[in-house]
Enzyme design. Structure first.
Site, short mmCIF file in Angstrom:
data_model
loop_
_atom_site.label_atom_id
_atom_site.label_comp_id
_atom_site.label_asym_id
_atom_site.label_seq_id
_atom_site.Cartn_x
_atom_site.Cartn_y
_atom_site.Cartn_z
N ASP A 1 0.87 -1.19 0.00
CA ASP A 1 0.00 0.00 0.00
C ASP A 1 0.90 1.23 0.00
O ASP A 1 2.03 1.18 0.48
CB ASP A 1 -0.91 0.02 1.24
CG ASP A 1 -2.16 0.87 1.02
OD1 ASP A 1 -3.24 0.29 0.86
OD2 ASP A 1 -2.05 2.12 0.99
N TYR B 1 -14.24 7.66 -11.94
CA TYR B 1 -14.02 6.35 -11.30
C TYR B 1 -14.49 5.18 -12.18
O TYR B 1 -13.76 4.19 -12.36
CB TYR B 1 -14.76 6.35 -9.96
CG TYR B 1 -14.65 5.10 -9.15
CD1 TYR B 1 -13.45 4.73 -8.55
CD2 TYR B 1 -15.76 4.28 -8.94
CE1 TYR B 1 -13.35 3.59 -7.78
CE2 TYR B 1 -15.68 3.14 -8.16
CZ TYR B 1 -14.47 2.79 -7.58
OH TYR B 1 -14.38 1.66 -6.82
N ASN C 1 -21.43 -2.23 -3.58
CA ASN C 1 -21.00 -1.72 -2.27
C ASN C 1 -20.62 -2.79 -1.26
O ASN C 1 -21.43 -3.67 -0.96
CB ASN C 1 -22.13 -0.91 -1.63
CG ASN C 1 -22.32 0.39 -2.34
OD1 ASN C 1 -21.54 1.31 -2.17
ND2 ASN C 1 -23.36 0.46 -3.16
N GLU D 1 -15.75 7.54 3.28
CA GLU D 1 -16.62 6.46 3.74
C GLU D 1 -17.83 6.31 2.83
O GLU D 1 -18.27 7.25 2.19
CB GLU D 1 -17.07 6.72 5.19
CG GLU D 1 -17.94 7.94 5.42
CD GLU D 1 -17.16 9.25 5.52
OE1 GLU D 1 -16.00 9.29 5.11
OE2 GLU D 1 -17.75 10.25 5.98
N LYS D 2 -18.37 5.09 2.82
CA LYS D 2 -19.55 4.81 1.99
C LYS D 2 -20.80 4.77 2.86
O LYS D 2 -20.71 4.78 4.09
CB LYS D 2 -19.34 3.49 1.27
CG LYS D 2 -18.11 3.55 0.38
CD LYS D 2 -17.98 2.35 -0.48
CE LYS D 2 -17.44 2.77 -1.83
NZ LYS D 2 -17.84 1.86 -2.87
N ALA D 3 -21.95 4.67 2.18
CA ALA D 3 -23.23 4.87 2.87
C ALA D 3 -23.42 4.05 4.15
O ALA D 3 -23.78 4.63 5.19
CB ALA D 3 -24.39 4.63 1.90
N GLN E 1 -32.93 6.86 -3.14
CA GLN E 1 -31.99 6.13 -3.99
C GLN E 1 -31.74 4.73 -3.42
O GLN E 1 -31.74 4.55 -2.20
CB GLN E 1 -30.68 6.93 -4.21
CG GLN E 1 -29.82 7.22 -3.01
CD GLN E 1 -30.23 8.49 -2.24
OE1 GLN E 1 -31.39 8.81 -2.10
NE2 GLN E 1 -29.24 9.17 -1.68
N THR E 2 -31.55 3.77 -4.31
CA THR E 2 -31.43 2.36 -3.87
C THR E 2 -30.06 1.79 -4.25
O THR E 2 -29.45 2.20 -5.23
CB THR E 2 -32.51 1.49 -4.53
OG1 THR E 2 -32.44 1.70 -5.95
CG2 THR E 2 -33.90 1.83 -4.02
N ARG E 3 -29.64 0.83 -3.44
CA ARG E 3 -28.37 0.12 -3.68
C ARG E 3 -28.51 -1.29 -3.10
O ARG E 3 -29.43 -1.58 -2.35
CB ARG E 3 -27.20 0.79 -2.93
CG ARG E 3 -26.82 2.19 -3.38
CD ARG E 3 -26.20 2.22 -4.77
NE ARG E 3 -25.75 3.57 -5.10
CZ ARG E 3 -26.53 4.52 -5.61
NH1 ARG E 3 -27.81 4.29 -5.81
NH2 ARG E 3 -26.04 5.70 -5.91
P1 NAD Z 1 -9.75 1.47 0.42
O1 NAD Z 1 -9.67 2.91 0.06
O2 NAD Z 1 -10.04 1.11 1.83
O3 NAD Z 1 -8.41 0.74 -0.02
C1 NAD Z 1 -7.68 1.08 -1.17
C2 NAD Z 1 -6.23 1.18 -0.78
O4 NAD Z 1 -5.46 1.46 -1.96
C3 NAD Z 1 -5.95 2.32 0.21
O5 NAD Z 1 -5.38 1.81 1.39
C4 NAD Z 1 -4.99 3.22 -0.54
O6 NAD Z 1 -3.97 3.79 0.29
C5 NAD Z 1 -4.39 2.26 -1.56
N1 NAD Z 1 -3.81 2.99 -2.68
C6 NAD Z 1 -4.36 4.04 -3.36
N2 NAD Z 1 -3.50 4.49 -4.27
C7 NAD Z 1 -2.39 3.71 -4.18
C8 NAD Z 1 -1.15 3.70 -4.86
N3 NAD Z 1 -0.88 4.61 -5.80
N4 NAD Z 1 -0.24 2.78 -4.52
C9 NAD Z 1 -0.50 1.88 -3.53
N5 NAD Z 1 -1.65 1.85 -2.85
C10 NAD Z 1 -2.58 2.76 -3.17
O7 NAD Z 1 -10.83 0.86 -0.56
P2 NAD Z 1 -11.54 -0.58 -0.54
O8 NAD Z 1 -12.95 -0.38 -0.18
O9 NAD Z 1 -10.72 -1.55 0.22
O10 NAD Z 1 -11.50 -0.94 -2.10
C11 NAD Z 1 -10.59 -1.88 -2.65
C12 NAD Z 1 -10.83 -2.01 -4.13
O11 NAD Z 1 -12.17 -2.42 -4.36
C13 NAD Z 1 -10.64 -0.72 -4.93
O12 NAD Z 1 -10.08 -1.01 -6.17
C14 NAD Z 1 -12.06 -0.22 -5.11
O13 NAD Z 1 -12.18 0.60 -6.24
C15 NAD Z 1 -12.82 -1.53 -5.27
N6 NAD Z 1 -14.23 -1.39 -4.93
C16 NAD Z 1 -14.61 -1.21 -3.64
C17 NAD Z 1 -15.95 -1.08 -3.33
C18 NAD Z 1 -16.41 -0.88 -1.92
O14 NAD Z 1 -17.62 -0.81 -1.70
N7 NAD Z 1 -15.56 -0.81 -0.93
C19 NAD Z 1 -16.91 -1.14 -4.35
C20 NAD Z 1 -16.49 -1.30 -5.67
C21 NAD Z 1 -15.14 -1.45 -5.94
#
Ligand code: NAD
Length: 347
Positions: free
Chosen positions: A48, A163, A192, A205-207, A234-236
């Site tokens: 990370d 995104y 989500n 943070e998310k919903a 809105q629904t999810r």
């Molecule tokens: P999160 O933000 O908790 O984790 C993502 C991590 O990526 C963070 O710790 C961040 O520091 C790290 N990061 C960002 N840029 C970076 C870089 N340049 N180099 C190294 N690390 C980097 O998010 P999450 O909820 O754990 O999501 C994980 C994955 O799942 C993501 O790709 C996200 O788009 C996808 N996703 C998540 C959800 C959700 O509901 N949480 C929904 C759809 C997709």
């Protein structure tokens, strides 16, 4: 059902094969590192860009590297000797973040671009990409009662600005690395995801986490009211983290799914108003609702059509929302208390 019990998701992965997980300082990546460690895998590399003290989870026995994966050399280092690579790193957050910071979201394309090339060059056997329901055509999500999204609904493409387009483009990379270079890639479109150890404050943070926090805050301060983004209609659908981890494992080890985007989410659609009612019930309170119609709210309706995942894996995420939200609420409440007491927390 766990991946190891699913005949459709068998893996020849050995316990000492090197698994690389990016984004492991965050919510899902951190939980995935713990998941594999608990299954007895002995060589896990977590990566990370955040400084180690900011990682949400520290999993004993896991190699933890602090690298910014927008840079190719760092991706090469991350992928050295990798057998499987799970790319979960992305600059992302809930609607409040992705509507405001579209450039940051788009720039995550650098992460996947360099990670997939590095994984390929390192001779990795499998590569996982965490895509999103935001890759779907927004025109199909204009009504709270929109029909559930099938995998084919990403095209004709009209993804969520920023995104969603990054996710779609990175999916294409995964598909072409398989078609042209034979790298086995796997693409899950997460709907989500929520649960303990997820971001619960600070703007990303998310919903579900935001609503739990607002209920807890309202109780803590005695404010007696909650501000809801949008009109609450809105629904999810919301998937509990444990289902997400099982799903990632099964998808990655199902050869029918190579280079094939697949929904990973629940098909239980709920309005934000009803989600608030559920959080209130868990918290044992009823709050006065105020609606902020100018706040970011995303598409009007979104749900996951799980026909394909049920057919491919004979499985779908099934943790009831009430059960998952209770655990999430309890965890956020503890975080809230810890923060008040001056202890370090996740946010
Ligand atoms: P999160 O933000 O908790 O984790 C993502 C991590 O990526 C963070 O710790 C961040 O520091 C790290 N990061 C960002 N840029 C970076 C870089 N340049 N180099 C190294 N690390 C980097 O998010 P999450 O909820 O754990 O999501 C994980 C994955 O799942 C993501 O790709 C996200 O788009 C996808 N996703 C998540 C959800 C959700 O509901 N949480 C929904 C759809 C997709």
């Amino acid at each position: 059902m766990k991946a190891e019990d699913n005949p459709k998701a068998n893996s020849a992965l050995k316990k000492d094969d090197l698994i690389v997980i990016t984004g492991a300082g965050g919510f899902i990546g951190g939980a995935l590192a713990r998941y594999f460690r608990e299954q007895g895998f002995t060589r896990i590399r977590a990566v990370d860009k955040k400084a180690l003290y900011q990682w949400y989870q520290h999993v004993p026995g896991v190699e933890s590297l602090c690298l910014d994966l927008r840079y190719e050399d760092n991706c090469k280092r991350a992928c050295e000797d990798a057998v499987e690579v799970y790319n979960l790193a992305a600059d992302m957050g809930g609607m409040g973040f992705i509507e405001r910071f579209r450039v940051e979201c788009l720039r995550s394309v650098l992460i996947n671009t360099h990670m997939i090339e590095s994984a390929y060059r390192a001779g990795a056997q499998r590569y996982f990409f965490s895509s999103s329901a935001c890759a779907y055509n927004v025109e199909l999500q204009k009504d709270p009662n929109s029909r559930a999204l099938r995998e084919s609904d990403a095209y004709p493409a009209m993804a969520e600005r920023g995104y969603g387009w990054e996710k779609l483009m990175s999916e294409i990379f995964c598909q072409e690395y398989w078609a042209e270079r034979g790298l086995k890639t796997y693409i899950a479109r997460f709907h989500n995801v929520y649960g303990p150890w997820g971001t619960w404050d600070g703007g990303r943070e998310k919903a579900p986490a935001a609503i739990c926090r607002k209920v807890i805050e309202a109780k803590g301060t005695g404010a007696g009211k909650i501000i809801i983004w949008g009109d609450g209609n809105q629904t999810r659908s919301f998937m509990y983290i444990d289902d997400c981890l099982d799903g990632i494992d099964m998808i990655m080890h199902c050869d029918e799914l190579i280079a094939t985007p697949i929904n990973l989410g629940t098909s239980h659609m709920i309005s934000i108003n009803d989600l608030v009612s559920l959080a209130e019930r868990i918290g044992g309170t009823t709050l006065k609702r105020e609606y902020d119609l100018d706040a970011p709210q995303g598409v009007a309706g979104r749900n996951s059509d799980n026909t394909f995942i049920k057919q491919a894996l004979n499985w779908e995420p099934s943790t009831p929302l009430e059960e998952g939200l209770k655990k999430t609420y309890a965890w956020i409440e503890q975080q809230y208390e810890d923060r008040k007491a001056g202890k370090r927390t996740v946010s």
